[in-house]
Design a protein around this motif. Structure first.
Motif, PDB file in Angstrom:
ATOM      1  N   TYR A  43       4.230   4.983  -0.109  1.00  0.00           N
ATOM      2  CA  TYR A  43       5.465   4.212   0.032  1.00  0.00           C
ATOM      3  C   TYR A  43       6.494   4.989   0.862  1.00  0.00           C
ATOM      4  CZ  TYR A  43       9.482   1.309  -0.875  1.00  0.00           C
ATOM      5  OH  TYR A  43      10.568   0.502  -0.708  1.00  0.00           O
ATOM      6  N   THR A  76       4.020  -1.065  -0.290  1.00  0.00           N
ATOM      7  CA  THR A  76       3.880  -0.946  -1.734  1.00  0.00           C
ATOM      8  C   THR A  76       2.404  -0.923  -2.095  1.00  0.00           C
ATOM      9  OG1 THR A  76       5.933  -2.156  -2.050  1.00  0.00           O
ATOM     10  CG2 THR A  76       4.447  -2.015  -3.936  1.00  0.00           C
ATOM     11  N   LYS A 117       0.571   6.736  -4.737  1.00  0.00           N
ATOM     12  CA  LYS A 117       1.409   5.535  -4.626  1.00  0.00           C
ATOM     13  C   LYS A 117       2.774   5.884  -4.039  1.00  0.00           C
ATOM     14  CE  LYS A 117       3.282   1.761  -7.350  1.00  0.00           C
ATOM     15  NZ  LYS A 117       3.312   1.067  -8.614  1.00  0.00           N
TER      16      LYS A 117
END
Length: 177
Positions: free
Chosen positions: A152, A158, A148
């Protein structure tokens, strides 16, 4: 091509094959069976059905032609829109980045990533092949967080969710010596 179009293709192909088989029988010198069949089908009671079938088969043929000529849509995500235009990153590139981040873990032997759309961004599905001696919840949580954060940082998108599924256990990574 989806299941609907595949069904149309099968029906269209079988029907045309039977039609050309009947035409071949007629051209081979056996006109009696073909003429009898044509006289039976061409009866006034079947005229409306024949017209309906003709229209349906023309529509099916046009749909198949349109699907064959339509260019494939590339799966891309809009990352940034600025004064100079859009920046797009393909979903395949995002999948490759997620696979690279997850595969960097020594416990992970193999990984396959798939991007899915989500209302809050994108969601990733990771299928892992791991060593049997690991703590799956701890390693999975670590991978989820790293994937994650890295996506990003690199892409600017996102990641709303990273789903992890352990598919199998593999004893050891192959060594290159």
């Amino acid at each position: 091509m989806g299941p609907f179009d595949r069904g149309i293709l099968v029906l269209y192909t079988v029907t045309l094959t039977l039609f050309f088989l009947a035409l071949g029988i007629f051209l081979a010198g056996w006109p009696e069976p073909a003429l009898l069949l044509w006289q039976e089908v061409n009866a006034p009671a079947y005229q409306e059905i024949l017209w309906l079938l003709l229209v349906v088969y023309i529509i099916m043929g046009l749909r198949l032609l349109w699907r064959a000529l339509k260019p494939e849509r590339k799966r891309q995500a809009v990352v940034h829109e600025g004064g100079l235009g859009q920046v797009r990153v393909s979903l395949a590139a995002i999948e490759a980045l997620a696979e690279k981040v997850a595969a960097a873990k020594p416990e992970i032997k193999e990984v396959k990533a798939k991007v899915a759309s989500s209302s809050q961004g994108i969601a990733l599905n990771l299928r892992l092949y791991t060593a049997p001696e690991i703590n799956i919840p701890a390693v999975s949580e670590d991978i989820q967080r790293e994937v994650k954060d890295r996506i990003y940082q690199v892409v600017g998108i996102t990641v709303s969710e990273v789903r992890v599924a352990v598919e199998s256990f593999i004893a050891a990574k192959p060594r290159v010596e």
